[in-house]
Design a protein around this motif. Structure first.
Motif, PDB file in Angstrom:
ATOM      1  N   LYS A   1      26.485  13.644  17.833  1.00  0.00           N
ATOM      2  CA  LYS A   1      26.730  13.930  19.252  1.00  0.00           C
ATOM      3  C   LYS A   1      27.821  14.983  19.424  1.00  0.00           C
ATOM      4  CE  LYS A   1      25.315   9.390  21.003  1.00  0.00           C
ATOM      5  NZ  LYS A   1      25.770   8.137  21.659  1.00  0.00           N
ATOM      6  N   GLN A   2      28.866  14.915  18.590  1.00  0.00           N
ATOM      7  CA  GLN A   2      29.995  15.820  18.743  1.00  0.00           C
ATOM      8  C   GLN A   2      29.717  17.204  18.171  1.00  0.00           C
ATOM      9  OE1 GLN A   2      33.298  13.765  16.956  1.00  0.00           O
ATOM     10  NE2 GLN A   2      33.825  12.692  18.843  1.00  0.00           N
ATOM     11  N   HIS A   3      29.153  17.269  16.981  1.00  0.00           N
ATOM     12  CA  HIS A   3      29.027  18.539  16.280  1.00  0.00           C
ATOM     13  C   HIS A   3      27.691  19.239  16.525  1.00  0.00           C
ATOM     14  CE1 HIS A   3      32.777  17.648  14.333  1.00  0.00           C
ATOM     15  NE2 HIS A   3      32.290  16.558  13.774  1.00  0.00           N
ATOM     16  N   LEU A   4      26.616  18.469  16.631  1.00  0.00           N
ATOM     17  CA  LEU A   4      25.313  19.077  16.883  1.00  0.00           C
ATOM     18  C   LEU A   4      24.974  19.108  18.371  1.00  0.00           C
ATOM     19  CD1 LEU A   4      23.124  17.589  14.000  1.00  0.00           C
ATOM     20  CD2 LEU A   4      24.623  19.590  13.989  1.00  0.00           C
ATOM     21  N   VAL A   5      25.846  18.530  19.187  1.00  0.00           N
ATOM     22  CA  VAL A   5      25.632  18.436  20.638  1.00  0.00           C
ATOM     23  C   VAL A   5      24.239  17.855  20.909  1.00  0.00           C
ATOM     24  CG1 VAL A   5      26.049  19.628  22.820  1.00  0.00           C
ATOM     25  CG2 VAL A   5      26.949  20.596  20.725  1.00  0.00           C
ATOM     26  N   LEU A   6      23.909  16.808  20.208  1.00  0.00           N
ATOM     27  CA  LEU A   6      22.602  16.170  20.313  1.00  0.00           C
ATOM     28  C   LEU A   6      22.789  14.825  21.014  1.00  0.00           C
ATOM     29  CD1 LEU A   6      19.618  16.528  19.459  1.00  0.00           C
ATOM     30  CD2 LEU A   6      20.165  15.288  17.376  1.00  0.00           C
ATOM     31  N   LYS A   7      22.661  14.826  22.328  1.00  0.00           N
ATOM     32  CA  LYS A   7      22.967  13.634  23.117  1.00  0.00           C
ATOM     33  C   LYS A   7      21.733  13.003  23.751  1.00  0.00           C
ATOM     34  CE  LYS A   7      27.608  15.331  24.172  1.00  0.00           C
ATOM     35  NZ  LYS A   7      28.613  15.633  25.221  1.00  0.00           N
ATOM     36  N   LYS A   8      20.629  13.714  23.743  1.00  0.00           N
ATOM     37  CA  LYS A   8      19.418  13.193  24.375  1.00  0.00           C
ATOM     38  C   LYS A   8      18.205  13.634  23.585  1.00  0.00           C
ATOM     39  CE  LYS A   8      16.727  13.369  28.658  1.00  0.00           C
ATOM     40  NZ  LYS A   8      16.647  13.930  30.038  1.00  0.00           N
ATOM     41  N   LEU A   9      17.312  12.706  23.303  1.00  0.00           N
ATOM     42  CA  LEU A   9      16.075  13.027  22.598  1.00  0.00           C
ATOM     43  C   LEU A   9      14.977  13.275  23.629  1.00  0.00           C
ATOM     44  CD1 LEU A   9      16.201  10.404  19.705  1.00  0.00           C
ATOM     45  CD2 LEU A   9      16.731  12.851  19.571  1.00  0.00           C
ATOM     46  N   TYR A  10      14.298  14.412  23.500  1.00  0.00           N
ATOM     47  CA  TYR A  10      13.291  14.789  24.483  1.00  0.00           C
ATOM     48  C   TYR A  10      11.894  14.293  24.109  1.00  0.00           C
ATOM     49  CZ  TYR A  10      16.956  17.756  26.312  1.00  0.00           C
ATOM     50  OH  TYR A  10      18.139  18.208  26.838  1.00  0.00           O
ATOM     51  N   GLY A  11      11.740  13.755  22.915  1.00  0.00           N
ATOM     52  CA  GLY A  11      10.460  13.196  22.493  1.00  0.00           C
ATOM     53  C   GLY A  11      10.682  11.897  21.748  1.00  0.00           C
ATOM     54  N   LYS A  12       9.724  11.022  21.745  1.00  0.00           N
ATOM     55  CA  LYS A  12       9.868   9.709  21.113  1.00  0.00           C
ATOM     56  C   LYS A  12       9.145   9.598  19.779  1.00  0.00           C
ATOM     57  CE  LYS A  12      12.263   8.106  24.547  1.00  0.00           C
ATOM     58  NZ  LYS A  12      11.764   7.049  25.433  1.00  0.00           N
ATOM     59  N   SER A  13       8.266  10.531  19.464  1.00  0.00           N
ATOM     60  CA  SER A  13       7.537  10.458  18.194  1.00  0.00           C
ATOM     61  C   SER A  13       8.457  10.867  17.047  1.00  0.00           C
ATOM     62  CB  SER A  13       6.306  11.367  18.219  1.00  0.00           C
ATOM     63  OG  SER A  13       6.698  12.730  18.225  1.00  0.00           O
ATOM     64  N   GLN A  14       8.108  10.450  15.838  1.00  0.00           N
ATOM     65  CA  GLN A  14       8.899  10.795  14.660  1.00  0.00           C
ATOM     66  C   GLN A  14       8.983  12.299  14.481  1.00  0.00           C
ATOM     67  OE1 GLN A  14       7.724   8.803  11.040  1.00  0.00           O
ATOM     68  NE2 GLN A  14       8.829  10.199   9.745  1.00  0.00           N
ATOM     69  N   ASN A  15       7.877  12.994  14.672  1.00  0.00           N
ATOM     70  CA  ASN A  15       7.854  14.439  14.514  1.00  0.00           C
ATOM     71  C   ASN A  15       8.764  15.123  15.538  1.00  0.00           C
ATOM     72  OD1 ASN A  15       6.624  16.853  13.237  1.00  0.00           O
ATOM     73  ND2 ASN A  15       5.801  17.206  15.296  1.00  0.00           N
ATOM     74  N   ALA A  16       8.740  14.649  16.781  1.00  0.00           N
ATOM     75  CA  ALA A  16       9.571  15.244  17.833  1.00  0.00           C
ATOM     76  C   ALA A  16      11.049  15.043  17.554  1.00  0.00           C
ATOM     77  CB  ALA A  16       9.202  14.646  19.192  1.00  0.00           C
ATOM     78  N   VAL A  17      11.421  13.857  17.084  1.00  0.00           N
ATOM     79  CA  VAL A  17      12.822  13.567  16.789  1.00  0.00           C
ATOM     80  C   VAL A  17      13.322  14.437  15.644  1.00  0.00           C
ATOM     81  CG1 VAL A  17      14.414  11.811  15.926  1.00  0.00           C
ATOM     82  CG2 VAL A  17      12.729  11.208  17.678  1.00  0.00           C
ATOM     83  N   PHE A  18      12.543  14.526  14.575  1.00  0.00           N
ATOM     84  CA  PHE A  18      12.956  15.345  13.430  1.00  0.00           C
ATOM     85  C   PHE A  18      13.058  16.823  13.810  1.00  0.00           C
ATOM     86  CE2 PHE A  18      11.805  11.784  10.564  1.00  0.00           C
ATOM     87  CZ  PHE A  18      12.933  11.819   9.753  1.00  0.00           C
ATOM     88  N   ASN A  19      12.115  17.310  14.604  1.00  0.00           N
ATOM     89  CA  ASN A  19      12.146  18.713  15.014  1.00  0.00           C
ATOM     90  C   ASN A  19      13.397  19.021  15.832  1.00  0.00           C
ATOM     91  OD1 ASN A  19       9.788  19.510  13.755  1.00  0.00           O
ATOM     92  ND2 ASN A  19       8.502  19.181  15.554  1.00  0.00           N
ATOM     93  N   GLN A  20      13.763  18.113  16.735  1.00  0.00           N
ATOM     94  CA  GLN A  20      14.949  18.352  17.554  1.00  0.00           C
ATOM     95  C   GLN A  20      16.218  18.333  16.706  1.00  0.00           C
ATOM     96  OE1 GLN A  20      15.203  15.919  21.058  1.00  0.00           O
ATOM     97  NE2 GLN A  20      17.259  16.641  21.590  1.00  0.00           N
ATOM     98  N   ILE A  21      16.284  17.429  15.742  1.00  0.00           N
ATOM     99  CA  ILE A  21      17.451  17.368  14.856  1.00  0.00           C
ATOM    100  C   ILE A  21      17.551  18.633  14.011  1.00  0.00           C
ATOM    101  CG2 ILE A  21      18.476  16.162  12.889  1.00  0.00           C
ATOM    102  CD1 ILE A  21      17.340  13.566  14.015  1.00  0.00           C
ATOM    103  N   TYR A  22      16.414  19.091  13.467  1.00  0.00           N
ATOM    104  CA  TYR A  22      16.421  20.317  12.654  1.00  0.00           C
ATOM    105  C   TYR A  22      16.865  21.518  13.485  1.00  0.00           C
ATOM    106  CZ  TYR A  22      13.859  17.777   9.009  1.00  0.00           C
ATOM    107  OH  TYR A  22      13.471  16.891   8.040  1.00  0.00           O
ATOM    108  N   ILE A  23      16.369  21.613  14.711  1.00  0.00           N
ATOM    109  CA  ILE A  23      16.757  22.724  15.584  1.00  0.00           C
ATOM    110  C   ILE A  23      18.248  22.685  15.868  1.00  0.00           C
ATOM    111  CG2 ILE A  23      16.515  23.664  17.912  1.00  0.00           C
ATOM    112  CD1 ILE A  23      13.562  22.773  17.813  1.00  0.00           C
ATOM    113  N   ALA A  24      18.780  21.489  16.147  1.00  0.00           N
ATOM    114  CA  ALA A  24      20.213  21.348  16.422  1.00  0.00           C
ATOM    115  C   ALA A  24      21.040  21.734  15.200  1.00  0.00           C
ATOM    116  CB  ALA A  24      20.526  19.910  16.839  1.00  0.00           C
ATOM    117  N   MET A  25      20.572  21.378  13.999  1.00  0.00           N
ATOM    118  CA  MET A  25      21.287  21.734  12.776  1.00  0.00           C
ATOM    119  C   MET A  25      21.263  23.248  12.550  1.00  0.00           C
ATOM    120  SD  MET A  25      19.982  18.661  10.259  1.00  0.00           S
ATOM    121  CE  MET A  25      20.798  19.341   8.816  1.00  0.00           C
TER     122      MET A  25
END
Length: 225
Positions: free
Chosen positions: A115-139
């Motif tokens: 939350k602090q470093h990747l500024v990832l506070k909200k997930l826009y998708g609930k599927s496994q693929n959507a979650v991983f894609n958002q994390i990779y983009i944030a990284m």
């Protein structure tokens, strides 16, 4: 939902619900959680413990209005405070159960860092693929922002750098650098750096000297050299 073989769920008291606990037992879900101080506990059997271990007490109990018995394990946290844990797993040792609950805090620290470093506070998708894609983009955004900040020698925080990029992403690089330089000149050189800025600088220094194996090791202690 089918229970995963050998999986055990560890959660805090925010999910404390006797009906859910009974449903987990009926469905074959193993869980570990901390018991609330005001929970009514009916002791069925006291279990012998190893005096040399960190376990203070173990017993078979029923809590609240549950129909299924649970294991009650009492131990102490890192500050010496007594904690009481219940679980429905009969195979793992009491020490392993208490260690599992302690390791839950590593997950809490991970989410705090995300939350602090990747500024990832909200997930826009609930599927496994959507979650991983958002994390990779944030990284990717985090790494690129860090590289740009280091390359141009910006002295502000990484979050400030990210705000600059958001404002100037569609403008020419020379315009971006000129405005950034002008703003930096107006900032006092004696301004105290924030804590997260120091953390980012330490992380960058570790990366540059190849001291990055700690990313996969929760017991790592950064070098002070």
């Amino acid at each position: 939902m089918k229970a995963e073989e050998d999986a055990i769920r560890v959660f805090d008291r925010g999910y404390y619900n006797f009906e859910k606990f009974d449903a987990y037992c009926d469905d074959g879900f193993h869980f570990v959680t901390r018991i609330k101080n005001n929970t009514i506990v009916q002791v069925i059997e006291e279990v012998p413990i190893d005096p040399a271990s960190s376990i203070i007490r173990e017993a078979v109990v029923k809590i609240g209005k549950m129909k299924h018995p649970l294991r009650l394990i009492e131990t102490r946290d890192s500050e010496g405070n007594q904690i009481r844990i219940v679980c429905n797993d009969a195979k793992r040792s009491a020490l392993e159960i208490s260690d599992l609950y302690r390791k839950k805090w590593q997950i809490e620290l991970f989410f705090k860092s995300v939350k602090q470093h990747l500024v990832l506070k909200k997930l826009y998708g609930k599927s496994q693929n959507a979650v991983f894609n958002q994390i990779y983009i944030a990284m990717i955004v985090f790494c690129l922002t860090l590289l740009i900040k280091h390359h141009i020698g910006y002295q502000g925080s990484l979050l400030e750098m990210l705000d600059w990029l958001k404002d100037y992403w569609c403008k020419q690089m020379k315009t971006f650098l000129a405005e950034l330089s002008e703003t930096s000149d107006r900032i006092s050189s004696g301004r105290q750096k924030m804590g997260h800025q120091r953390i980012y600088e330490e992380s960058l220094a570790q990366y540059e000297r190849g001291d990055a194996f700690h990313l996969d090791d929760v017991t790592y202690v950064p070098s002070t050299k």
